[in-house]
Design a protein around this motif. Structure first.
Motif, PDB file in Angstrom:
ATOM      1  N   GLU A 174      82.318  -6.138  17.356  1.00 56.36           N
ATOM      2  CA  GLU A 174      83.336  -5.997  18.476  1.00 56.36           C
ATOM      3  C   GLU A 174      84.793  -5.759  17.864  1.00 56.36           C
ATOM      4  OE1 GLU A 174      84.857  -8.799  22.360  1.00 56.36           O
ATOM      5  OE2 GLU A 174      83.679  -9.703  20.543  1.00 56.36           O
ATOM      6  N   THR A 175      84.856  -6.278  16.856  1.00 56.56           N
ATOM      7  CA  THR A 175      86.529  -5.926  16.297  1.00 56.56           C
ATOM      8  C   THR A 175      86.429  -4.574  16.009  1.00 56.56           C
ATOM      9  OG1 THR A 175      86.515  -8.092  15.402  1.00 56.56           O
ATOM     10  CG2 THR A 175      88.163  -6.467  14.460  1.00 56.56           C
ATOM     11  N   LEU A 176      85.367  -3.834  15.324  1.00 55.25           N
ATOM     12  CA  LEU A 176      85.434  -2.530  14.940  1.00 55.25           C
ATOM     13  C   LEU A 176      85.549  -1.739  16.436  1.00 55.25           C
ATOM     14  CD1 LEU A 176      85.258  -0.136  13.066  1.00 55.25           C
ATOM     15  CD2 LEU A 176      82.885  -0.446  13.175  1.00 55.25           C
ATOM     16  N   TYR A 177      84.710  -2.079  17.374  1.00 53.44           N
ATOM     17  CA  TYR A 177      84.962  -1.305  18.625  1.00 53.44           C
ATOM     18  C   TYR A 177      86.522  -1.375  19.269  1.00 53.44           C
ATOM     19  CZ  TYR A 177      84.185  -0.434  23.684  1.00 53.44           C
ATOM     20  OH  TYR A 177      84.384  -0.127  24.898  1.00 53.44           O
ATOM     21  N   GLN A 178      87.042  -2.505  19.172  1.00 50.79           N
ATOM     22  CA  GLN A 178      88.584  -2.558  19.759  1.00 50.79           C
ATOM     23  C   GLN A 178      89.536  -1.637  18.911  1.00 50.79           C
ATOM     24  OE1 GLN A 178      88.811  -3.855  22.550  1.00 50.79           O
ATOM     25  NE2 GLN A 178      87.014  -5.049  22.872  1.00 50.79           N
ATOM     26  N   GLU A 179      89.277  -1.770  17.415  1.00 53.68           N
ATOM     27  CA  GLU A 179      89.901  -1.093  16.647  1.00 53.68           C
ATOM     28  C   GLU A 179      89.807   0.595  16.802  1.00 53.68           C
ATOM     29  OE1 GLU A 179      89.298  -2.063  12.809  1.00 53.68           O
ATOM     30  OE2 GLU A 179      89.935  -4.135  13.039  1.00 53.68           O
ATOM     31  N   THR A 180      88.624   0.814  17.182  1.00 48.02           N
ATOM     32  CA  THR A 180      88.219   2.394  17.309  1.00 48.02           C
ATOM     33  C   THR A 180      88.924   2.715  18.698  1.00 48.02           C
ATOM     34  OG1 THR A 180      86.258   2.180  16.232  1.00 48.02           O
ATOM     35  CG2 THR A 180      86.439   4.012  17.656  1.00 48.02           C
ATOM     36  N   ALA A 181      88.738   1.980  19.676  1.00 45.12           N
ATOM     37  CA  ALA A 181      89.449   2.304  21.021  1.00 45.12           C
ATOM     38  C   ALA A 181      90.866   2.393  20.828  1.00 45.12           C
ATOM     39  CB  ALA A 181      89.014   1.254  22.128  1.00 45.12           C
ATOM     40  N   GLN A 182      91.521   1.606  20.199  1.00 35.92           N
ATOM     41  CA  GLN A 182      92.749   1.823  19.914  1.00 35.92           C
ATOM     42  C   GLN A 182      93.239   3.025  19.051  1.00 35.92           C
ATOM     43  OE1 GLN A 182      94.300  -1.997  18.232  1.00 35.92           O
ATOM     44  NE2 GLN A 182      93.337  -3.127  19.806  1.00 35.92           N
ATOM     45  N   ARG A 183      92.531   3.400  18.100  1.00 38.04           N
ATOM     46  CA  ARG A 183      92.730   4.553  17.520  1.00 38.04           C
ATOM     47  C   ARG A 183      92.629   5.896  18.429  1.00 38.04           C
ATOM     48  NH1 ARG A 183      89.436   3.185  11.775  1.00 38.04           N
ATOM     49  NH2 ARG A 183      90.231   5.316  11.163  1.00 38.04           N
ATOM     50  N   ALA A 184      91.648   5.587  18.999  1.00 44.95           N
ATOM     51  CA  ALA A 184      91.509   6.874  20.070  1.00 44.95           C
ATOM     52  C   ALA A 184      92.553   7.031  21.044  1.00 44.95           C
ATOM     53  CB  ALA A 184      89.969   6.721  21.015  1.00 44.95           C
ATOM     54  N   PHE A 185      93.002   5.786  21.540  1.00 47.50           N
ATOM     55  CA  PHE A 185      94.546   5.812  22.634  1.00 47.50           C
ATOM     56  C   PHE A 185      95.530   6.701  21.673  1.00 47.50           C
ATOM     57  CE2 PHE A 185      92.700   1.975  25.007  1.00 47.50           C
ATOM     58  CZ  PHE A 185      92.244   2.780  25.756  1.00 47.50           C
ATOM     59  N   LYS A 186      95.737   6.453  20.171  1.00 49.10           N
ATOM     60  CA  LYS A 186      96.669   6.834  19.518  1.00 49.10           C
ATOM     61  C   LYS A 186      96.602   8.757  19.211  1.00 49.10           C
ATOM     62  CE  LYS A 186      98.173   2.533  17.613  1.00 49.10           C
ATOM     63  NZ  LYS A 186      98.037   1.790  16.277  1.00 49.10           N
ATOM     64  N   VAL A 225      84.359 -16.452  25.280  1.00 49.27           N
ATOM     65  CA  VAL A 225      85.021 -16.584  24.005  1.00 49.27           C
ATOM     66  C   VAL A 225      86.435 -16.233  23.962  1.00 49.27           C
ATOM     67  CG1 VAL A 225      84.806 -16.351  21.665  1.00 49.27           C
ATOM     68  CG2 VAL A 225      82.851 -16.584  22.862  1.00 49.27           C
ATOM     69  N   GLU A 226      87.363 -17.164  23.425  1.00 45.89           N
ATOM     70  CA  GLU A 226      89.009 -16.771  23.782  1.00 45.89           C
ATOM     71  C   GLU A 226      89.201 -15.484  22.915  1.00 45.89           C
ATOM     72  OE1 GLU A 226      93.122 -18.877  23.349  1.00 45.89           O
ATOM     73  OE2 GLU A 226      91.209 -19.948  22.811  1.00 45.89           O
ATOM     74  N   GLN A 227      88.767 -15.253  21.833  1.00 44.13           N
ATOM     75  CA  GLN A 227      88.922 -14.244  20.734  1.00 44.13           C
ATOM     76  C   GLN A 227      88.553 -12.861  21.553  1.00 44.13           C
ATOM     77  OE1 GLN A 227      87.234 -14.643  17.037  1.00 44.13           O
ATOM     78  NE2 GLN A 227      88.254 -12.889  16.135  1.00 44.13           N
ATOM     79  N   SER A 228      87.510 -12.831  22.308  1.00 40.32           N
ATOM     80  CA  SER A 228      86.747 -11.674  22.747  1.00 40.32           C
ATOM     81  C   SER A 228      87.849 -11.251  23.788  1.00 40.32           C
ATOM     82  CB  SER A 228      85.354 -11.899  23.062  1.00 40.32           C
ATOM     83  OG  SER A 228      84.488 -11.925  22.134  1.00 40.32           O
ATOM     84  N   MET A 229      88.231 -12.321  24.767  1.00 37.39           N
ATOM     85  CA  MET A 229      88.962 -12.040  25.945  1.00 37.39           C
ATOM     86  C   MET A 229      90.301 -11.332  25.352  1.00 37.39           C
ATOM     87  SD  MET A 229      89.138 -11.849  28.960  1.00 37.39           S
ATOM     88  CE  MET A 229      87.495 -12.416  29.707  1.00 37.39           C
ATOM     89  N   GLN A 230      90.876 -12.018  24.242  1.00 37.24           N
ATOM     90  CA  GLN A 230      91.946 -11.751  23.668  1.00 37.24           C
ATOM     91  C   GLN A 230      92.038 -10.223  23.286  1.00 37.24           C
ATOM     92  OE1 GLN A 230      94.333 -14.169  24.047  1.00 37.24           O
ATOM     93  NE2 GLN A 230      95.929 -13.410  23.160  1.00 37.24           N
ATOM     94  N   MET A 231      90.852  -9.875  22.549  1.00 37.16           N
ATOM     95  CA  MET A 231      91.331  -8.551  21.994  1.00 37.16           C
ATOM     96  C   MET A 231      90.917  -7.579  22.964  1.00 37.16           C
ATOM     97  SD  MET A 231      88.519  -8.571  18.449  1.00 37.16           S
ATOM     98  CE  MET A 231      87.235  -9.372  19.392  1.00 37.16           C
ATOM     99  N   HIS A 232      90.070  -7.637  24.136  1.00 34.02           N
ATOM    100  CA  HIS A 232      90.103  -6.953  25.201  1.00 34.02           C
ATOM    101  C   HIS A 232      91.608  -6.637  26.059  1.00 34.02           C
ATOM    102  CE1 HIS A 232      85.828  -5.556  25.820  1.00 34.02           C
ATOM    103  NE2 HIS A 232      85.702  -6.896  25.330  1.00 34.02           N
ATOM    104  N   ILE A 233      92.170  -7.831  26.195  1.00 32.50           N
ATOM    105  CA  ILE A 233      93.462  -7.646  26.716  1.00 32.50           C
ATOM    106  C   ILE A 233      94.492  -6.926  25.905  1.00 32.50           C
ATOM    107  CG2 ILE A 233      95.341  -9.168  27.652  1.00 32.50           C
ATOM    108  CD1 ILE A 233      93.456 -11.075  28.461  1.00 32.50           C
ATOM    109  N   GLU A 234      94.373  -7.191  24.544  1.00 28.34           N
ATOM    110  CA  GLU A 234      95.338  -6.341  23.736  1.00 28.34           C
ATOM    111  C   GLU A 234      95.210  -5.120  23.711  1.00 28.34           C
ATOM    112  OE1 GLU A 234      94.998  -8.414  20.184  1.00 28.34           O
ATOM    113  OE2 GLU A 234      96.134 -10.137  20.433  1.00 28.34           O
TER     114      GLU A 234
END
Length: 597
Positions: A174-186, A225-234
């Motif tokens: 999940e962490t890698l997925y969120q990082e990839t999405a953020q890199r794609a936005f940039k 899970v709070e951490q998952s929700m936090q990453m999606h919101i960020e």
């Protein structure tokens, strides 16, 4: 021709031999045979070396399809044994693709620089460039980018899409997925890919729908899970920031709605810092959309959150937040619907309710309600003296001949202090100040010449002034423009819609317009004369206030006795009613007895 290798290491050696002689396609085929083979599904360290070389060859040959297939097969091999290996492989893949894109961009720039500076003694414009300029509007840099850079940009975009599709709804990566999405936005921001940004937002939205539908699956993401929700919101907050940079305001608002949906799904409230970023971003989006009412409401929510959650709020931060609250509230347009035909459509009402829900408001806010909240939040005690005077001039004082002049002086003072927050509000504040002054002038004068009004309003010429007045006439201001006499005529007609007005323009008034004096003329005249008398003789108002204070004190002294006498009078009335009812019953009975005889 496919080869059957007894061990994965043999395929690795054979691939290296092909690479040494420059046969990358054959080397890639050897590695594909091992990755796709069902005999070699037990993960070893050699598999990681194979996938790294496989990725390297795919990137060098720009073969995204084989890289995608290889990563999917490698995911099946190592997902249950060593998920970190898959993580490292994907990071390696994205890093190589990004490096190739950066190298291509630098190469394109170098080519253009070399073409432009090939010979310093010759003209910079080459014959080829001159010929191309006659048939196309593209510059040399654009043509070079299309040949050198664009293929690698496409490859990098496909790499991001491949990784996101492969890692969706997988809690282990999940962490890698969120990082990839953020890199794609940039990536979209860096290369100006607006269409790809829209597709990326739609893909992430579809992935989130799948996550919600597949709750409880084996590797599925648990949004509780709070951490998952936090990453999606960020990630959505970064999405909003990138949409703002690219000026894609519709996508930014969609992302804001997604953030609100995630916060409502979460069992725990989001962090205050996260909500502060959310309100700041939402305020900017609403300002760009021209929705000044909810822009001010967002600043109100941000100010309340900062005061409640940030105990170490400095005086400078508090003043800055309060300044934004005051200016955004004063900048809300003075809109009034005079009849049923001018009321907003149901779609607009639904949109307002949605925005109110996103901002946590029970009811849809109004300009008057937000102005009342300024006093509840003690905003005026925090802002500078100039802004306090601005509020007083625009909302409290009745100065029909010098309102805009005083406000213009305040604007000059605030601009000299380099108040950046005021700059974007000045045009809107000027419009509201003009409408308020016109409303006040209509209370005093019936006819005003163009030249006189332009002198009273220093920051507007005649054309801008006439445009604003025409817009104000659609709401509450009763005015006609007479170009034959070059004058404005106020309150000349009785409005047909006066009884259907929902509200009036905020601000002090001294008397009503002709449309409002159909009823209770004497009371209105008395009120206007009383206000005028107080303005001429302020000591009379002080005497009346003193007399009212005496009456209040007298009431407080006698209220207990008066209350007891009122209760006693009520009891007497009740007893008299009962006695009258009994007497009436006796008379009826007596008449009945007489008739029976």
């Amino acid at each position: 021709m496919r080869e059957n290798f007894a061990k994965p290491g043999n395929a690795l050696k054979r691939a290296k031999e092909f690479i040494e002689v420059g046969k990358k396609e054959q080397a890639l085929a050897c590695l594909n045979d091992v990755i796709n083979s069902k005999k070699h599904r037990t993960w070893t360290k050699v598999h990681q070396e194979i996938i790294f070389m496989h990725i390297q060859l795919c990137v060098e040959t720009r073969n995204n399809n084989q890289c995608k297939e290889g990563l999917h097969q490698y995911k099946k091999i190592c997902q249950q044994v060593n998920i970190n290996s898959l993580d490292a492989s994907i990071r390696h893949y994205l890093a190589l693709a990004e490096d190739k894109a950066n190298q291509a961009r630098q190469e394109s720039r170098d080519i253009v620089s070399a073409l432009e500076c090939e010979d310093l003694e010759q003209d910079v414009q080459t014959y080829e460039g001159l010929l191309l300029s006659t048939v196309t509007d593209d510059s040399t840099q654009e043509r070079t980018d299309r040949v050198t850079l664009l293929p690698w940009v496409k490859f990098l975009w496909e790499a991001y899409r491949t990784v996101l599709d492969m890692l969706r709804n997988n809690a282990k990566v999940e962490t890698l997925y969120q990082e990839t999405a953020q890199r794609a936005f940039k990536f979209c921001v860096e290369y100006g890919r607006r269409n790809e940004f829209r597709r990326l937002c739609d893909n992430l939205r579809n992935h989130m729908n799948q996550v919600i539908k597949q709750q409880g699956s084996q590797y599925g993401i648990n949004l509780n899970v709070e951490q998952s929700m936090q990453m999606h919101i960020e990630t959505r907050l970064i999405q909003v920031d990138c949409a703002i940079k690219m000026e894609l305001w519709q996508e930014a608002f969609k992302a804001v709605e997604d953030i609100h949906g995630l916060t409502t799904m979460s069992r725990k409230p989001p962090k205050p810092q996260l909500m502060a970023n959310f309100y700041q971003t939402l305020a900017l989006v609403l300002w760009k959309a021209g929705n000044y009412l909810f822009h001010a409401c967002a600043h109100h929510r941000l100010y309340i959150l900062s005061r409640e959650q940030k105990k170490t709020l400095t005086s400078e931060e508090n003043e800055r937040l309060a300044t934004n609250v005051l200016l955004s509230t004063l900048a809300i347009p003075l809109t009034t619907q005079r009849n049923l035909t001018e009321r907003p459509y149901e779609a607009d009402d639904e949109k307002s309710r949605r925005l109110a829900t996103i901002l946590g408001c029970i009811n849809v806010p109004t300009r008057s309600s937000l102005l009342k909240d300024l006093n509840k939040l003690n905003v005026l005690q925090v802002v500078s003296v100039e802004l306090q005077n601005l509020y007083r001039y625009m909302e409290l004082d009745f100065q029909p001949l010098c309102l805009c002049g005083e406000i213009s002086k305040l604007f000059k003072i605030l601009k000299s202090e380099n108040d950046l927050e005021l700059d974007r509000y000045i045009p809107q504040l000027e419009i509201i100040a003009i409408m308020k002054q016109m409303k006040q002038i209509s209370q005093v004068y019936q006819t005003v010449r163009f030249s006189r009004l332009v002198n009273l309003i220093p920051f507007a010429d005649q054309h801008r002034l006439e445009k604003i007045i025409v817009e104000a006439a659609r709401h509450d201001l009763e005015v006609k423009i007479d170009h034959s006499t070059k004058s404005y005529i106020f309150g000349s007609n009785v409005s047909f819609y006066s009884s259907e007005k929902d509200d009036i323009l905020s601000g002090p008034v001294i008397q009503s317009m002709p449309s409002d004096v159909i009823r209770s003329q004497l009371l209105i005249i008395y009120g206007a004369l009383r206000k005028a008398s107080f303005m001429i003789t302020p000591e009379r108002k002080e005497k009346e206030n003193a007399r009212l204070e005496q009456l209040v004190q007298k009431y407080k002294r006698n209220r207990i006795k008066q209350h007891a006498s009122i209760l006693k009078r009520k009891d007497n009335i009740e007893r008299r009613k009962e006695a009258i009812e009994k007497l009436h019953e006796q008379r009826v009975r007596g008449l009945v007895n007489v008739k029976s005889l």
